[in-house]
Scaffold this motif. Sequence first.
Motif, PDB file in Angstrom:
ATOM      1  N   ILE A 119       4.090  -9.474   6.253  1.00  0.00           N
ATOM      2  CA  ILE A 119       2.866  -8.660   6.889  1.00  0.00           C
ATOM      3  C   ILE A 119       3.028  -7.806   7.810  1.00  0.00           C
ATOM      4  O   ILE A 119       2.709  -6.497   7.724  1.00  0.00           O
ATOM      5  CB  ILE A 119       1.894  -9.788   7.031  1.00  0.00           C
ATOM      6  CG1 ILE A 119       1.577 -10.410   5.728  1.00  0.00           C
ATOM      7  CG2 ILE A 119       0.355  -8.775   7.316  1.00  0.00           C
ATOM      8  CD1 ILE A 119       0.566 -11.693   5.755  1.00  0.00           C
ATOM      9  N   PHE A 174      -1.107  -4.665   3.768  1.00  0.00           N
ATOM     10  CA  PHE A 174      -2.397  -5.600   2.837  1.00  0.00           C
ATOM     11  C   PHE A 174      -1.539  -5.966   1.673  1.00  0.00           C
ATOM     12  O   PHE A 174      -2.037  -7.206   1.401  1.00  0.00           O
ATOM     13  CB  PHE A 174      -3.553  -4.453   2.670  1.00  0.00           C
ATOM     14  CG  PHE A 174      -4.481  -5.026   1.587  1.00  0.00           C
ATOM     15  CD1 PHE A 174      -5.341  -5.980   2.299  1.00  0.00           C
ATOM     16  CD2 PHE A 174      -4.651  -4.652   0.497  1.00  0.00           C
ATOM     17  CE1 PHE A 174      -6.345  -6.356   1.402  1.00  0.00           C
ATOM     18  CE2 PHE A 174      -5.475  -5.331  -0.502  1.00  0.00           C
ATOM     19  CZ  PHE A 174      -6.728  -6.082   0.226  1.00  0.00           C
ATOM     20  N   PHE A 213      -0.596   0.721   2.621  1.00  0.00           N
ATOM     21  CA  PHE A 213      -1.011  -0.257   1.932  1.00  0.00           C
ATOM     22  C   PHE A 213       0.019  -1.483   2.019  1.00  0.00           C
ATOM     23  O   PHE A 213      -0.401  -2.645   1.600  1.00  0.00           O
ATOM     24  CB  PHE A 213      -1.418   0.094   0.411  1.00  0.00           C
ATOM     25  CG  PHE A 213      -0.230  -0.002  -0.513  1.00  0.00           C
ATOM     26  CD1 PHE A 213       0.071  -1.235  -1.212  1.00  0.00           C
ATOM     27  CD2 PHE A 213       0.840   0.957  -0.356  1.00  0.00           C
ATOM     28  CE1 PHE A 213       1.172  -1.308  -1.915  1.00  0.00           C
ATOM     29  CE2 PHE A 213       1.913   0.834  -1.151  1.00  0.00           C
ATOM     30  CZ  PHE A 213       2.226  -0.357  -1.957  1.00  0.00           C
TER      31      PHE A 213
END
Length: 313
Positions: A106, A123, A120
Amino acid sequence: MKTIVAFFRLARWSNLLFIVLTQWMFIYCIVAPIFQAANVQPHIHGQFIFLLILSYVLVGAGGYIINDYFDLNIDQINKPDKVVIDRYIGRRWAIVFHICFTVASILIGIYVDLQTHVHFLGFANLVNGIFLFVYSLSLKKKLLVGNVMIAFLLAWVIVAVTCCEADQFTLLLQHRLVNTQKLLRYTILYGGFAFIVNLIREAVKDMEDVEGDRKYGCRTMPIAWGINATKVFVAVWLVVLIAMLVLLQFYAIQFGWWFFSLYCILVVVVPLVIVFKKLFKAQTPKDYHAISSLIKIVMLTGILSMVFFKIYS
């Protein structure tokens, strides 16, 4: 040394190599030539290629580790000789590795987002980590849901690369610089191939592991529908995949891609036909494991076919 070897087995190093190979081949053989033809630099280039692939390897490793954590009792029945947790690596360490790898993926995704125009990836890796945890905890035990989810996540390895360039499509399509339709076609082709092949393989693995799954209350296809119905399910998808690949060859021959067609027929279509023939003769876990291994080879040969798009570009 045994602990290190066991750790790599726990993290499914061979499957992680598939992720590396798939994304690297797709970027260098398909994405890069399309953008180079338009003299445009894609978002994912240079060090960001390494970081993108690393983030998916880490989230994948975390997913495989947590899967073995929750499947410990089942694996002690289905494949006792391959159990790693509680034999070489403790349960608490397995959880620590899962959390560290997932969080690292992440953070790497967020870094790529901040340094590029992707926006993105962090996420997406968070969602992937959650899906893999929920899949391992409960969804893999439910009828068909787990199979579809894992097949989708493996197809997403390809689709994610294209999505990294998505905001460029809107801008560049207006100037008709990048052949976005070509990239989307290849994304659908290989993403669809990955989805169907993995859906087939997951169903075959369910037939291989039916004994342990049944003892611990799983509702996989072989348990809910029976072995014969599951074989029919697999056979239908095999026919669909083979038909799609054969039709693709007619399209390729129109462009004179003879070597591509020959390659696909010999090392992708023919092995799938062999899988189809072996499927209805299979009776034992050993038989299903052999079929699963052959499907994995088809996955590899399918990925390697991307090199032809580099050659013909």
